[in-house]
Motif scaffolding. Structure first.
Motif, PDB file in Angstrom:
ATOM      1  N   GLN A 159       0.885  -1.435  -0.524  1.00 37.41           N
ATOM      2  CA  GLN A 159       0.084   0.239  -0.248  1.00 37.41           C
ATOM      3  C   GLN A 159       0.946   0.904  -0.100  1.00 37.41           C
ATOM      4  OE1 GLN A 159      -3.436   0.491  -0.198  1.00 37.41           O
ATOM      5  NE2 GLN A 159      -2.103   1.951  -0.709  1.00 37.41           N
ATOM      6  N   LEU A 162       2.912   2.089  -3.636  1.00 34.20           N
ATOM      7  CA  LEU A 162       2.013   2.764  -4.113  1.00 34.20           C
ATOM      8  C   LEU A 162       1.212   3.855  -3.921  1.00 34.20           C
ATOM      9  CD1 LEU A 162      -0.598   0.092  -4.951  1.00 34.20           C
ATOM     10  CD2 LEU A 162       0.809   0.094  -6.563  1.00 34.20           C
ATOM     11  N   ASP A 191      -5.016  11.334 -10.611  1.00 36.24           N
ATOM     12  CA  ASP A 191      -5.736  10.828 -10.865  1.00 36.24           C
ATOM     13  C   ASP A 191      -5.978   9.159  -9.980  1.00 36.24           C
ATOM     14  OD1 ASP A 191      -8.840   8.946 -11.134  1.00 36.24           O
ATOM     15  OD2 ASP A 191      -8.255   8.170 -12.963  1.00 36.24           O
ATOM     16  N   THR A 192      -6.368   9.441  -8.754  1.00 42.93           N
ATOM     17  CA  THR A 192      -5.684   8.115  -8.077  1.00 42.93           C
ATOM     18  C   THR A 192      -7.599   6.829  -7.270  1.00 42.93           C
ATOM     19  OG1 THR A 192      -7.512   9.356  -5.992  1.00 42.93           O
ATOM     20  CG2 THR A 192      -5.080  10.235  -6.786  1.00 42.93           C
ATOM     21  N   THR A 193      -7.875   6.582  -8.699  1.00 40.03           N
ATOM     22  CA  THR A 193      -8.627   5.793  -8.496  1.00 40.03           C
ATOM     23  C   THR A 193      -8.200   4.354  -8.676  1.00 40.03           C
ATOM     24  OG1 THR A 193      -9.826   6.980 -10.005  1.00 40.03           O
ATOM     25  CG2 THR A 193     -10.744   4.565  -9.646  1.00 40.03           C
ATOM     26  N   PHE A 194      -7.744   4.366  -8.273  1.00 43.37           N
ATOM     27  CA  PHE A 194      -7.047   3.046  -8.711  1.00 43.37           C
ATOM     28  C   PHE A 194      -6.196   2.590  -7.048  1.00 43.37           C
ATOM     29  CE2 PHE A 194      -2.763   0.440  -8.301  1.00 43.37           C
ATOM     30  CZ  PHE A 194      -2.699  -0.435  -8.715  1.00 43.37           C
ATOM     31  N   ASN A 195      -5.408   3.887  -6.926  1.00 44.95           N
ATOM     32  CA  ASN A 195      -5.097   3.523  -5.242  1.00 44.95           C
ATOM     33  C   ASN A 195      -6.256   3.669  -3.951  1.00 44.95           C
ATOM     34  OD1 ASN A 195      -2.650   5.788  -7.227  1.00 44.95           O
ATOM     35  ND2 ASN A 195      -1.903   4.950  -5.446  1.00 44.95           N
ATOM     36  N   GLU A 196      -6.733   4.672  -5.145  1.00 44.76           N
ATOM     37  CA  GLU A 196      -8.345   4.506  -3.574  1.00 44.76           C
ATOM     38  C   GLU A 196      -9.230   3.437  -3.290  1.00 44.76           C
ATOM     39  OE1 GLU A 196     -10.907   7.717  -3.536  1.00 44.76           O
ATOM     40  OE2 GLU A 196      -9.793   9.120  -4.540  1.00 44.76           O
ATOM     41  N   VAL A 197      -9.349   2.212  -4.794  1.00 44.80           N
ATOM     42  CA  VAL A 197      -9.694   1.496  -4.904  1.00 44.80           C
ATOM     43  C   VAL A 197      -8.883  -0.244  -4.398  1.00 44.80           C
ATOM     44  CG1 VAL A 197      -9.780  -1.008  -5.986  1.00 44.80           C
ATOM     45  CG2 VAL A 197     -10.457   1.605  -7.259  1.00 44.80           C
ATOM     46  N   GLU A 198      -7.368  -0.004  -4.357  1.00 44.32           N
ATOM     47  CA  GLU A 198      -6.377  -0.767  -3.700  1.00 44.32           C
ATOM     48  C   GLU A 198      -6.556  -0.777  -1.938  1.00 44.32           C
ATOM     49  OE1 GLU A 198      -3.439  -2.287  -1.955  1.00 44.32           O
ATOM     50  OE2 GLU A 198      -3.442  -0.788  -1.939  1.00 44.32           O
TER      51      GLU A 198
END
Length: 315
Positions: A159, A162, A191-198
């Motif tokens: 986490q 990333l 865009d932090t969508t991937f980080n938020e999903v992870e």
């Protein structure tokens, strides 16, 4: 590129409660007091769990591990926070921020797993009393504790690695009390969508799954306790578990609020107080709850103190 590297070169401004000077002064005293008490209380539990042969049981083995996690967890946050609050210069180096990010994430995740392990231990003790020593043998206890520590380490490496790769475009102001994953995600300029999903997936694994296991364990425990005919036996069984359940509610309630919501939608001031609670206050509540609710721990502490006092008099 120059703006992206600005944060790593100059570090961050850890704002904390600097926009409310009077509140910051009051909180400084409270945090310092709570931190000292937390260190003393958790250290006492570690000492009595190791030194008193009567406490060499799975329950106190896991409690000792929990106290170790709490000492390290609160120490990863409180000293730097106190230093920052006591001076006008709010700078925090990039390296110190990253180190705090990894350590706090790892220890917090380990505590989530440990609390679930402790619930399983209580389930085995109350629902399977005749087979308890066979189920919770030393090798299994060591494996479960190691899993908790290793799980925290792995999720922290994934986490946080990333998160630190996110470009910040020169943004240096951390409007929080310490370097935490949701706060750094909020600071990113992409865009932090991937980080938020992870982060959400990791939160489900380390928060929702342990909570579900804990609730299932206590469901079985409640059924087993209600079948006990003796009122005194029921009180003793509920008393054994009430301290652990109180810790679970306090810790998970605050940390779920912080992590199971979109990083960019959380209230900043509310997030500060929530983080303050599970990083500073909860590590103090653990020894208080377990000591006040547990005759074995109180007796062991009393014996340790009296033994030291007697030894000093003889010397």
């Amino acid at each position: 590129m120059e703006e992206s590297s600005n944060s790593s070169e100059k570090g961050f401004l850890l704002l904390g409660f600097s926009d409310q000077p009077q509140l910051e002064r009051i909180l400084f005293v409270i945090i310092l007091f709570v931190y000292i008490l937390s260190l003393l209380g958790n250290t006492a539990i570690i000492l009595v769990s190791c030194l008193d042969p009567k406490l060499h049981t799975p329950m106190y083995f896991f409690l000792c591990n929990l106290s170790c996690v709490d000492v390290c967890f609160t120490t990863s946050v409180a000293p730097k926070l106190l230093v920052t609050m006591s001076r006008k210069d709010k700078n925090m180096s990039y390296g110190a921020c990253v180190a705090q990010l990894y350590v706090a994430m790892g220890l917090g995740s380990s505590e989530c797993v440990l609390l679930a392990v402790m619930a399983y231990d209580r389930y085995a003790a109350i629902c399977r009393p005749l087979h308890y020593t066979t189920i919770m043998h030393p090798q299994l206890c060591s494996s479960l504790a190691s899993t908790a520590w290793l799980g925290g380490l792995i999720t922290s490496l994934i986490q946080c690695s990333l998160t630190v790769q996110l470009p910040l475009c020169g943004h240096r102001k951390l409007d929080h009390i310490f370097c935490e994953v949701p706060v750094l995600i909020r600071l990113a300029c992409v865009d932090t969508t991937f980080n938020e999903v992870e982060l959400f997936v990791a939160s489900v694994i380390f928060l929702i799954v342990p909570v579900s296991l804990i609730l299932a364990s206590y469901g079985c425990i409640t059924q087993a306790v209600l079948r006990i005919k003796s009122a005194a036996g029921r009180r003793k069984a509920f008393g054994t578990c009430s301290s652990h359940l109180a810790v679970v509610i306090i810790f998970y309630g605050t940390i779920i609020f912080m992590y199971l919501q979109p990083a960019k939608s959380s209230s900043k001031i509310r997030g500060k107080f929530v983080s303050l609670f599970y990083t500073i206050v909860t590590p103090l509540l653990n020894p208080i709850i377990y000591t006040l609710k547990n005759k074995d721990v109180k007796g062991a502490v009393r014996t340790l103190v009296m033994g030291n006092a007697f030894g000093s008099e003889r010397a």
